[in-house]
Motif scaffolding. Structure first.
Motif, mmCIF file in Angstrom:
data_model
loop_
_atom_site.group_PDB
_atom_site.id
_atom_site.type_symbol
_atom_site.label_atom_id
_atom_site.label_comp_id
_atom_site.label_asym_id
_atom_site.label_seq_id
_atom_site.Cartn_x
_atom_site.Cartn_y
_atom_site.Cartn_z
ATOM 1 N N TYR A 272 0.855 -1.187 0.000
ATOM 2 C CA TYR A 272 0.000 0.000 0.000
ATOM 3 C C TYR A 272 0.891 1.237 0.000
ATOM 4 C CZ TYR A 272 -3.098 3.683 1.680
ATOM 5 O OH TYR A 272 -3.766 4.880 1.810
ATOM 6 N N SER A 303 -2.509 5.329 -3.418
ATOM 7 C CA SER A 303 -3.358 6.512 -3.304
ATOM 8 C C SER A 303 -2.556 7.743 -3.727
ATOM 9 C CB SER A 303 -3.839 6.661 -1.855
ATOM 10 O OG SER A 303 -4.460 7.925 -1.675
ATOM 11 N N GLN A 332 -8.044 4.784 4.502
ATOM 12 C CA GLN A 332 -6.715 4.253 4.833
ATOM 13 C C GLN A 332 -6.673 3.316 6.038
ATOM 14 O OE1 GLN A 332 -3.027 6.443 4.138
ATOM 15 N NE2 GLN A 332 -2.609 6.292 6.320
ATOM 16 N N HIS A 347 5.100 8.452 3.773
ATOM 17 C CA HIS A 347 5.976 9.610 4.037
ATOM 18 C C HIS A 347 6.234 9.755 5.540
ATOM 19 C CE1 HIS A 347 2.148 11.063 5.263
ATOM 20 N NE2 HIS A 347 2.489 12.304 5.394
ATOM 21 N N ASN A 351 -0.162 10.469 11.602
ATOM 22 C CA ASN A 351 -1.430 9.728 11.512
ATOM 23 C C ASN A 351 -1.222 8.406 10.773
ATOM 24 O OD1 ASN A 351 -3.394 11.759 12.671
ATOM 25 N ND2 ASN A 351 -2.414 12.981 11.067
ATOM 26 N N ASP A 371 8.382 16.488 11.068
ATOM 27 C CA ASP A 371 8.687 15.370 11.968
ATOM 28 C C ASP A 371 8.961 14.043 11.252
ATOM 29 O OD1 ASP A 371 6.141 15.187 10.950
ATOM 30 O OD2 ASP A 371 5.240 14.418 12.772
ATOM 31 N N ASN A 375 10.276 10.527 12.743
ATOM 32 C CA ASN A 375 9.345 9.391 12.806
ATOM 33 C C ASN A 375 9.954 8.163 12.133
ATOM 34 O OD1 ASN A 375 7.483 11.112 13.968
ATOM 35 N ND2 ASN A 375 6.286 11.429 12.102
HETATM 36 C C1 U2F Z 1 0.947 16.156 8.410
HETATM 37 O O1 U2F Z 1 0.597 14.899 7.894
HETATM 38 P P1 U2F Z 1 -0.158 14.440 6.567
HETATM 39 O O2 U2F Z 1 -1.512 14.943 6.517
HETATM 40 O O3 U2F Z 1 0.639 14.671 5.345
HETATM 41 O O4 U2F Z 1 -0.096 12.833 6.789
HETATM 42 P P2 U2F Z 1 -0.632 11.909 7.953
HETATM 43 O O5 U2F Z 1 -0.351 12.447 9.303
HETATM 44 O O6 U2F Z 1 -0.064 10.587 7.650
HETATM 45 O O7 U2F Z 1 -2.194 11.900 7.746
HETATM 46 C C2 U2F Z 1 -2.792 11.520 6.544
HETATM 47 C C3 U2F Z 1 -4.224 11.123 6.884
HETATM 48 O O8 U2F Z 1 -5.023 11.089 5.707
HETATM 49 C C4 U2F Z 1 -5.690 9.843 5.605
HETATM 50 C C5 U2F Z 1 -4.851 8.891 6.434
HETATM 51 C C6 U2F Z 1 -4.315 9.774 7.552
HETATM 52 O O9 U2F Z 1 -5.240 9.831 8.623
HETATM 53 O O10 U2F Z 1 -5.651 7.828 6.898
HETATM 54 N N1 U2F Z 1 -5.775 9.404 4.202
HETATM 55 C C7 U2F Z 1 -6.766 8.555 3.834
HETATM 56 O O11 U2F Z 1 -7.601 8.157 4.636
HETATM 57 N N2 U2F Z 1 -6.841 8.145 2.511
HETATM 58 C C8 U2F Z 1 -5.950 8.542 1.586
HETATM 59 O O12 U2F Z 1 -6.065 8.111 0.441
HETATM 60 C C9 U2F Z 1 -4.928 9.421 1.981
HETATM 61 C C10 U2F Z 1 -4.847 9.824 3.292
HETATM 62 C C11 U2F Z 1 2.464 16.277 8.367
HETATM 63 F F1 U2F Z 1 2.865 16.226 7.057
HETATM 64 C C12 U2F Z 1 3.102 15.173 9.169
HETATM 65 O O13 U2F Z 1 4.505 15.310 9.121
HETATM 66 C C13 U2F Z 1 2.599 15.202 10.609
HETATM 67 O O14 U2F Z 1 3.117 14.121 11.320
HETATM 68 C C14 U2F Z 1 1.071 15.151 10.599
HETATM 69 C C15 U2F Z 1 0.461 15.235 11.989
HETATM 70 O O15 U2F Z 1 0.803 16.441 12.612
HETATM 71 O O16 U2F Z 1 0.543 16.193 9.791
#
Ligand code: U2F
Length: 448
Positions: A272, A303, A332, A347, A351, A371, A375
């Motif tokens: 994935y 995705s 996800q 990445h 989350n 971060d 991570n």
């Molecule tokens: C910022 O994070 P991002 O929004 O880039 O990435 P994530 O923290 O991993 O969150 C992505 C969310 O979007 C959802 C997925 C996560 O809950 O389940 N999602 C989905 O359901 N389906 C899809 O096809 C694509 C995404 C930042 F970039 C990070 O460095 C930080 O750690 C984070 C939290 O502060 O915020």
């Protein structure tokens, strides 16, 4: 007393970018069911509120209020600089929030009795002080970057100079000996192209000790050494996550039928791929990743936001339509919980990492900013539930090797066992463990 609680009004200030407003909203949805007579006003931009509230059904005691996004008229987002709107927004804050809060107090007819904000909004401390109410920030990422932000001055002094080698390790904080200079968020060490971001993070580190409680979406046993240090530096450091379990999203749509496709794949076989909501790897990396996925034996689910077809090598989608599925959105968490999913190329946003642990899936990490490098290092060297991509950028060989390592070696098998252990800790935390207790404490703090 009951009568007094009737008058509570909690202002919630969301950071409207990346995946920040969503976990804050999850937390509020949960608190709102625990305190049904309290009113919650959720302040974010119109765009963010539309996303967060969509499909949520009727929420009795949570109301969205839109704040000005600070963008110039006719502003067009540029691909080169996806963070630019953050700078504009931060210039408009906190005035935009204060203005909307005044309106909400008038309309709802209740004074604000508590401020819950994204931790980025250090100015929540000042607004709360003016109103004589508690300030309760939510940190939406992991405990390690939070500790480094609280120790910014020390970290800069020891690791910030030009001559510091990337591989120098952090020997001045317990539990950080595996973490290297190159893993520290750049925005913590240096000013960057959008100076509002490092300035905001610096102030955050200074102000968090003033909060009545600091909430985080992690869970205590995931990183206990670090949690103890945070508890000694903050009043009421309350980890209440993983929020996807504490307060599951009732919506999680699957418009492109990913789950049905996963049902047809072999157990633990699928790669994935998803890089979250802000990151798009550069074109040459996407191209080599596509080649690696095309040539490897495993099926894949990918995705990709915004016009995927334009980003792939000629004919890739056509040639891989049997073994692969490319979509613009997945549910996800459910994908990661599906038993066909064997490895997650991510990445390393917080989350995504917590969802991968909840779904029990080892990771391959390609960090980009903030971060994410820290991570990645934590996943690889502390929890041992995945690997960083070799050489930091994706190559065909690097991706292929990492997939093989996780899906078909004893080392990969061990990573799956390690992640299973962390998954157990998460499940325990939310079912009568530390996260559910911390949630009760939090409820007391915000409705006192
Ligand atoms: C910022 O994070 P991002 O929004 O880039 O990435 P994530 O923290 O991993 O969150 C992505 C969310 O979007 C959802 C997925 C996560 O809950 O389940 N999602 C989905 O359901 N389906 C899809 O096809 C694509 C995404 C930042 F970039 C990070 O460095 C930080 O750690 C984070 C939290 O502060 O915020």
């Amino acid at each position: 007393s009951e009568a007094k609680n009737d008058l509570k009004h909690i202002a919630v200030l969301a950071f409207p970018f990346a995946t920040h407003a969503a976990p804050l909203f999850s937390l509020i949805r949960r608190l709102s069911t625990m305190a049904p007579k309290t009113k919650f006003t959720f302040f974010s931009t119109k765009e963010s509120n539309n996303k967060v509230f969509s499909g949520q059904g009727r929420l009795e005691n949570i109301k969205p209020y839109n704040v000005n996004d600070g963008l110039p008229e006719d502003y067009m987002i540029s691909f080169e600089n996806p963070h630019e709107p953050v700078g504009y927004f931060l210039k408009a804050a906190p005035g935009n929030f204060k203005q909307a809060m005044e309106v909400a107090v008038q309309v709802i007819g209740r004074e604000i009795t508590c401020i819950i904000s994204d931790a980025f909004f250090w100015f929540g401390a000042d607004i709360a002080r003016e109103l004589h109410v508690p300030w309760v920030p939510l940190w939406t990422a992991g405990p390690r970057p939070l500790l480094l932000h609280l120790e910014t001055d020390l970290v800069r002094q020891k690791m910030g100079g030009d001559g510091v080698p990337e591989d120098r390790t952090i020997d001045f904080l317990p539990g950080f000996s595996e973490i290297r200079a190159g893993d520290i968020p750049e925005e913590l060490l240096y000013e960057d192209a959008i100076p509002e971001i490092p300035a905001m993070l610096y102030k955050m580190g200074q102000m968090l000790p003033r909060a009545a409680a600091v909430v985080s979406s992690s869970w205590e046993k995931l990183d206990p050494d670090v949690v103890n240090q945070l508890k000694s530096r903050l009043h009421n450091f309350l980890e209440v996550g993983p929020l996807v379990l504490t307060s599951p999203d009732p919506v999680m749509s699957d418009p492109q039928c990913c789950l049905e496709w996963l049902d047809k794949q072999k157990r633990g076989s699928v790669v994935y791929v998803c890089f979250g909501s802000m990151v798009i790897p550069p074109p040459h990396e996407l191209a080599v990743l596509a080649e690696a996925l095309e040539d490897c034996d495993s099926p894949f689910l990918w995705s990709v936001r915004d016009n995927p077809a334009e980003r792939f090598p000629e004919g890739f989608l056509e040639r891989t339509k049997e073994k692969g599925k490319v979509v613009s959105w997945t549910p996800q968490l459910k994908v990661l919980q599906h038993n066909a999913t064997g490895v997650f190329l991510t990445h390393a946003g917080w989350n995504s990492i917590s969802e991968s642990i909840v779904g029990c899936v080892p990771m391959i990490c390609r960090p980009v900013f903030g971060d994410q490098a820290l991570n990645t290092r934590t996943v690889e060297a502390i929890w041992k539930i995945g690997v960083g991509i070799e050489g930091e950028t994706m190559t065909k060989d690097g991706v292929t090797k990492a997939i093989k390592l996780i899906l078909s070696t004893g080392e990969g098998e061990q990573m799956r066992k390690n992640v299973e252990h962390l998954q157990d800790l998460a499940l325990d935390a939310v079912s009568n463990g530390s996260s559910s207790k911390n949630l009760e404490t939090l409820l007391e703090v915000v409705t006192k």
